[in-house]
Design an enzyme around this catalytic site. Structure first.
Site, mmCIF file in Angstrom:
data_model
loop_
_atom_site.group_PDB
_atom_site.id
_atom_site.type_symbol
_atom_site.label_atom_id
_atom_site.label_comp_id
_atom_site.label_asym_id
_atom_site.label_seq_id
_atom_site.Cartn_x
_atom_site.Cartn_y
_atom_site.Cartn_z
ATOM 1 N N LEU A 135 0.558 -1.030 0.151
ATOM 2 C CA LEU A 135 0.162 -0.076 0.251
ATOM 3 C C LEU A 135 1.317 1.332 -0.281
ATOM 4 C CD1 LEU A 135 -3.009 -1.386 2.747
ATOM 5 C CD2 LEU A 135 -2.369 -1.936 0.297
ATOM 6 N N ARG A 185 1.596 15.161 6.638
ATOM 7 C CA ARG A 185 3.298 15.868 8.151
ATOM 8 C C ARG A 185 4.184 15.852 7.127
ATOM 9 N NH1 ARG A 185 1.983 11.926 12.194
ATOM 10 N NH2 ARG A 185 0.371 10.819 10.834
ATOM 11 N N GLY A 202 -8.962 4.115 2.104
ATOM 12 C CA GLY A 202 -8.712 3.694 3.222
ATOM 13 C C GLY A 202 -8.097 2.067 2.682
ATOM 14 N N GLU A 238 -9.647 0.841 14.902
ATOM 15 C CA GLU A 238 -9.060 2.237 15.256
ATOM 16 C C GLU A 238 -9.253 3.050 16.409
ATOM 17 O OE1 GLU A 238 -6.860 2.228 12.176
ATOM 18 O OE2 GLU A 238 -7.453 0.428 12.947
ATOM 19 N N ASN A 292 5.994 9.296 9.419
ATOM 20 C CA ASN A 292 4.736 9.808 8.627
ATOM 21 C C ASN A 292 5.503 11.358 8.693
ATOM 22 O OD1 ASN A 292 2.564 7.912 8.350
ATOM 23 N ND2 ASN A 292 2.889 8.055 10.599
HETATM 24 C C1 UD1 Z 1 -3.605 1.848 9.572
HETATM 25 C C2 UD1 Z 1 -4.813 0.802 10.569
HETATM 26 C C3 UD1 Z 1 -4.165 0.994 11.960
HETATM 27 C C4 UD1 Z 1 -3.324 0.310 11.926
HETATM 28 C C5 UD1 Z 1 -1.826 1.304 11.032
HETATM 29 C C6 UD1 Z 1 -0.779 1.573 11.338
HETATM 30 C C7 UD1 Z 1 -6.776 1.126 8.709
HETATM 31 C C8 UD1 Z 1 -8.184 1.320 8.580
HETATM 32 N N1 UD1 Z 1 -5.637 1.119 10.121
HETATM 33 O O1 UD1 Z 1 -4.238 2.969 9.989
HETATM 34 O O2 UD1 Z 1 -4.851 -0.282 12.453
HETATM 35 O O3 UD1 Z 1 -2.756 0.975 13.822
HETATM 36 O O4 UD1 Z 1 -2.497 1.735 9.770
HETATM 37 O O5 UD1 Z 1 0.328 2.033 10.673
HETATM 38 O O6 UD1 Z 1 -6.092 -0.237 8.203
HETATM 39 N N2 UD1 Z 1 -3.275 4.331 2.573
HETATM 40 C C9 UD1 Z 1 -3.017 3.789 1.050
HETATM 41 N N3 UD1 Z 1 -4.930 4.261 0.825
HETATM 42 C C10 UD1 Z 1 -5.572 5.003 1.003
HETATM 43 C C11 UD1 Z 1 -5.540 5.268 2.834
HETATM 44 C C12 UD1 Z 1 -4.245 4.544 3.116
HETATM 45 O O7 UD1 Z 1 -2.778 3.295 -0.203
HETATM 46 O O8 UD1 Z 1 -6.571 4.711 0.643
HETATM 47 C C13 UD1 Z 1 -1.714 3.355 2.678
HETATM 48 C C14 UD1 Z 1 -1.075 4.749 3.469
HETATM 49 O O9 UD1 Z 1 0.173 4.468 1.939
HETATM 50 C C15 UD1 Z 1 -0.730 3.554 4.156
HETATM 51 C C16 UD1 Z 1 -1.272 3.012 4.683
HETATM 52 O O10 UD1 Z 1 -2.232 2.661 3.723
HETATM 53 O O11 UD1 Z 1 0.846 2.981 3.878
HETATM 54 C C17 UD1 Z 1 -1.369 3.192 6.186
HETATM 55 O O12 UD1 Z 1 -1.987 4.329 5.867
HETATM 56 P P1 UD1 Z 1 -2.076 5.523 6.840
HETATM 57 O O13 UD1 Z 1 -3.334 6.006 6.652
HETATM 58 O O14 UD1 Z 1 -1.535 5.472 7.981
HETATM 59 O O15 UD1 Z 1 -3.470 4.161 7.776
HETATM 60 P P2 UD1 Z 1 -3.877 4.888 9.811
HETATM 61 O O16 UD1 Z 1 -5.234 5.491 9.856
HETATM 62 O O17 UD1 Z 1 -2.284 5.446 10.365
HETATM 63 MG MG MG Z 2 -0.829 5.523 9.861
#
Ligand code: UD1
Ligand code: MG
Length: 456
Positions: A9, A16, A79, A151, A224
């Site tokens: 992902l 940030r 997400g 979450e 981040n």
């Molecule tokens: C996510 C997890 C959380 C975990 C945390 C660890 C979910 C709902 N939550 O939260 O349980 O503790 O990671 O860091 O999964 N990304 C995409 N597309 C999107 C959203 C995110 O590719 O639409 C990728 C981001 O680039 C990143 C990763 O997924 O590499 C995590 O995304 P982030 O927004 O940091 O998730 P958190 O809300 O931190």
């Molecule tokens: Mg994150």
């Protein structure tokens, strides 16, 4: 073994970082975050790797074009669950799917292999943190079995007190993952499709949910912000330094070395403070690297000493050489054994054979220098005529006096001596003294000018 498909992902924005560059393209230890993840993924011999990208447009696929990976665009980013959905059409149904994050660069292959041990379970990589703020929490029942992930924004105060957190990295049978993702909804605090919701679905379906832990906390740390980037860089450099010392390398201060690539060392290598190693560097037995030297894509053979503040790039250095201080060896430098290159000497695209010396203030470019040659201080190969580069050949046992300019193309034959201050434009004969120098003269009784009195 079951076929393995890996989903990375990398579509998130990285707000940030305060940067125009997509977050996963920022470098840690000299490589983009995403490249670390791709390199690790490749060690697991997957059937396919699919990178989900979005923010930053084509910058991510373009930067990673040399990798054997597929790409899936996620636009808009709704997400983590929605992100995995974008990759699934490209993956076969058999075997396991492993989800990695492009901004979590340092998860080690051994940890990931433990995640892949069970072919019919949903396996989560979790970790207990003193400060779990910001992460999804792992909710367990009275028997310690995982029931779901909540979450932080959706959690009750009790749930927020849970210290076991979701790192986001997980593995599951691909066909089960596909089924769960089809059922995802976004009725939560963030209005997103949470990948984490699949845990409760697996439990409801009677699929085993298990957790494994990383050996080190830095393996699951994400980036981040630039502050987190710098912290993770230090943690990783500390790990690399530790590995080197365990193999027998003497680091004067393990907190003051930077390795941006692969550093391979023989026995009893000693590295002083402030050195940077980039690309592939190999150091033979008993090599010593002086303080604040930079070595990139080079090989240095046994017992050679690099004195402080030397810069070495794409060079192949023989055994028992003395380089520096303040030497600059540029790409295409090949030195034989026992060569001395001293302070403020620059060598580029040149071969210098065994026992030759250039100890002070020289430029040696596009030259082939034989054995036992002495290059006097201030000697310059004039290799460039403004349009083309030309080679200089200096044969064995030549002595070049100080402050000589050697205008290429030209050959200085075996055993020749060049008088100091010469400008050599034609080939010089073997074993003779050649010099080009205007005659010295003196003017007796010459009067040195004196300063006039200043007017008021
Ligand atoms: C996510 C997890 C959380 C975990 C945390 C660890 C979910 C709902 N939550 O939260 O349980 O503790 O990671 O860091 O999964 N990304 C995409 N597309 C999107 C959203 C995110 O590719 O639409 C990728 C981001 O680039 C990143 C990763 O997924 O590499 C995590 O995304 P982030 O927004 O940091 O998730 P958190 O809300 O931190
Ligand atoms: Mg994150």
């Amino acid at each position: 073994m079951n076929p393995l498909n890996i989903i990375i992902l990398a579509a998130g924005k990285g707000t940030r970082m305060c940067s125009d560059r997509p977050k996963v393209l920022h470098a840690l230890a000299g490589r983009p975050l995403l490249q670390h993840v791709l390199d690790t993924a490749a060690t697991l011999a997957p059937q396919k790797i699919c990178v989900v990208y979005g923010h930053g447009g084509d910058a991510v696929p373009q930067a990673m074009a040399q990798f054997d990976a597929a790409f899936a665009l996620q636009e808009p980013q709704l997400g983590t669950g929605h992100a995995v959905q974008q990759a699934l059409p490209q993956l076969a149904d058999d075997g396991l799917a492993l989800v990695l994050y492009g901004d979590v660069p340092l998860t080690q292959p051994a940890t990931l292999r433990r995640l892949l041990d069970h072919s019919d379970a949903l396996t989560l990589l979790t970790v207990n943190l003193d400060n779990p703020a910001g992460y999804g929490r792992i909710v367990r029942d009275a028997n310690g079995r995982i029931t779901r992930i909540v979450e932080e924004k959706d959690a009750t105060p009790d749930e927020r007190a849970i210290r076991e957190v979701n790192t986001g990295i997980l593995a599951a049978p691909t066909h089960l993952l596909r089924g769960w993702l089809q059922q995802l909804r976004n009725d939560n605090a963030q209005g997103e499709y949470y990948l984490t919701d699949i845990v409760a679905m697996a439990v409801a379906q009677g699929v085993e949910v298990r957790a494994v832990h990383p050996a080190h906390e830095w393996e699951v740390q994400g980036v981040n912000s630039r502050v987190q980037m710098a912290e993770l860089e230090r943690a990783w450099q500390g790990e690399l330094a530790h590995r080197l010392m365990t193999q027998g390398v003497a680091l004067i201060d393990p907190a003051r070395i930077d390795i941006r690539g692969t550093l391979t060392c023989g026995r009893d290598v000693e590295i002083d403070v402030g050195c940077i190693f980039e690309g592939d560097v190999t150091l033979g037995d008993n090599v010593k690297i002086g303080a604040y030297s930079i070595v990139r894509d080079s090989r240095i053979a046994a017992a050679t000493r690099i004195e402080p503040y030397s810069h070495i790039e794409q060079a192949d250095i023989g055994a028992n050489c003395r380089i520096g201080p303040y030497a600059r060896l540029r790409p295409g430098t090949a030195l034989g054994d026992e060569v001395h290159v001293g302070n403020f000497v620059e060598v580029k695209n040149s071969n210098i054979a065994a026992h030759s010396k250039a100890n002070h203030l020289s430029y040696i470019g596009d030259a082939d220098i034989g054995s036992r040659v002495n290059i006097g201080a201030g000697t310059i190969t004039c290799n460039y005529d403004g349009a083309n580069k030309h080679r200089t050949v200096i044969e064995d046992d030549v002595f070049v006096g100080s402050d000589t300019q050697i205008v290429a193309p030209v050959t200085i034959k075996k055993g020749a001596t060049i008088g100091a201050g010469s400008t050599i434009t034609r080939d010089t004969p073997e074993d003779a003294l050649t010099l080009s120098r205007s005659k010295q003269m003196s003017i007796p009784g010459w009067v040195r000018p004196v300063k006039g009195k200043k007017k008021d």
